[in-house]
Write a protein that holds these residues in place. Structure first.
Motif, short mmCIF file in Angstrom:
data_model
loop_
_atom_site.label_atom_id
_atom_site.label_comp_id
_atom_site.label_asym_id
_atom_site.label_seq_id
_atom_site.Cartn_x
_atom_site.Cartn_y
_atom_site.Cartn_z
N PRO A 246 0.72 -1.13 -0.14
CA PRO A 246 -0.04 0.07 0.09
C PRO A 246 0.70 1.11 0.10
O PRO A 246 2.15 1.25 0.25
N ALA A 247 -0.02 2.49 -0.40
CA ALA A 247 0.85 3.50 -0.30
C ALA A 247 1.15 4.29 1.19
O ALA A 247 1.82 5.02 1.47
N LYS A 248 0.41 3.82 2.21
CA LYS A 248 0.67 4.21 3.62
C LYS A 248 0.91 2.88 4.59
O LYS A 248 0.28 1.71 4.19
N VAL A 249 1.35 3.19 5.46
CA VAL A 249 1.59 2.17 6.37
C VAL A 249 0.77 2.72 7.80
O VAL A 249 0.75 3.86 8.11
N ARG A 250 0.36 1.85 8.78
CA ARG A 250 -0.35 2.31 9.94
C ARG A 250 0.87 1.90 11.03
O ARG A 250 1.40 0.82 11.37
N LEU A 251 0.84 2.96 12.09
CA LEU A 251 1.84 2.81 13.04
C LEU A 251 1.17 2.88 14.35
O LEU A 251 0.30 3.66 14.44
N THR A 252 1.34 1.94 15.32
CA THR A 252 0.93 1.94 16.78
C THR A 252 1.98 2.42 17.56
O THR A 252 3.19 1.82 17.43
N VAL A 253 1.83 3.56 18.30
CA VAL A 253 3.03 4.09 19.30
C VAL A 253 2.56 4.35 20.56
O VAL A 253 1.05 4.49 20.62
N ILE A 254 3.13 4.43 21.50
CA ILE A 254 2.97 4.83 22.94
C ILE A 254 3.13 6.36 22.92
O ILE A 254 4.34 6.70 22.85
N VAL A 255 2.54 7.18 23.45
CA VAL A 255 2.59 8.55 23.50
C VAL A 255 2.07 8.99 24.82
O VAL A 255 1.17 8.23 25.63
#
Length: 315
Positions: A249-258
């Protein structure tokens, strides 16, 4: 298996015999541990009375073999001791020469051991040193910590150290190799608020390096954190040789801790995700791994979806 049947008299004689054996062994053991023995222990060397304005390099190992005379009890306890002993060596004699003779310091070394132990000799007997010009340099302090956080708490910002730099002095060739100086490890459990502490710097392992100051203040910002999911556009690096590159895909999904404090501030624009087209050119891979080249400080990356992407190129 035959059974040994003994009458009352025989059992009494056997019991007396066993008791004699036990008493004899105990008497021998008591006699043995009361005798004096000569044994050798490996000891670390700590230098004292170091001459001012003279930087030195020891030309031998920082451990020596100390030959001791002591009782069997002390020999037994020495064997069981897990901590390596340390002896101090007086370097005041280096004002006029580049070696020290440990035989001349046996009285000084003996005073560092219990009265019931006597130092017979130290090997090597002579320690040699190489002198060089002493230099001074400032290096940053690195705070070392091992914190156990309460649920949903973590470090949320830059760790502040005061002073940020310490001054180290010693031989030029040693000082230039030191890029930073670490603190002792800061340890706390169940942390759910900011940590402020005064901590000593890690103990100097080199006798020819001096550090000032020896303690610093450390502030560790701690706050509540949560997960956030972001969609990041994907870019192709090293793709100038192609007329076009299409990533799927043209985008990726990031899961982050903030931190909750910065939840709104952390946006897709703070991240950069790329694939390196040279991986395909050089290695002929079928899919390209996603590389995160930019992210905010103290924002922990948990997951990338997908981790590899397909692509089409037009030459």
């Amino acid at each position: 298996m035959p059974v040994l049947n003994l009458n009352k008299t025989q059992r009494r004689k056997l019991s007396i015999f066993v008791k004699c054996i036990v008493f004899s062994f105990l008497a021998w053991a008591l006699f043995a541990v009361s005798n004096k023995y000569i044994y050798t222990v490996k000891s670390a060397v700590q230098y004292v009375n170091i001459p001012d304005n003279r930087a030195f390099h020891p030309l031998q190992s920082d451990t020596v073999n100390v030959q001791l005379e002591a009782t069997g009890w002390q020999l037994l306890f020495s064997t069981l001791r897990s901590v390596q002993p340390t002896i101090q060596v007086d370097l005041s004699g280096l004002q006029s020469r580049n070696w020290v003779v440990l035989t001349n310091q046996l009285g000084f070394i003996n005073r560092q051991f219990p009265e019931t132990q006597r130092v017979m000799s130290v090997s090597p007997d002579t320690l040699y040193f190489d002198f060089s010009k002493q230099t001074e340099r400032k290096v940053p302090v690195k705070a070392v910590y091992n914190l156990q956080f309460s649920k949903q708490y973590d470090v949320i910002d830059k760790v502040n150290v005061s002073p940020e730099y310490v001054t180290i002095t010693g031989p030029l060739e040693d000082v230039v190799q030191i890029e930073h100086w670490e603190t002792d490890t800061i340890r706390y459990a169940d942390v759910n608020s900011d940590v402020h502490t005064v901590i000593n710097l890690k103990q100097n392992q080199r006798a020819n390096i001096n550090v000032y100051p020896t303690a610093v203040e450390v502030d560790i910002p701690v706050g509540e954190v949560t997960e956030k999911i972001l969609e990041i556009p994907l870019k192709a690096e090293n793709a100038k040789q192609f007329s076009s590159v299409k990533l799927l895909p043209a985008k990726v999904r990031l899961t982050v801790i903030v931190s909750l404090r910065d939840f709104v501030k952390v946006t897709p624009g703070a991240f950069e995700a790329v694939v390196n087209m040279e991986d395909w050119v050089e290695n002929d891979v079928r899919s390209l791994p996603v590389i995160i080249t930019q992210k905010p400080d103290f924002c922990k990356l948990v997951k990338i979806e997908p981790q590899n992407v397909d692509f089409f190129v037009r030459k």
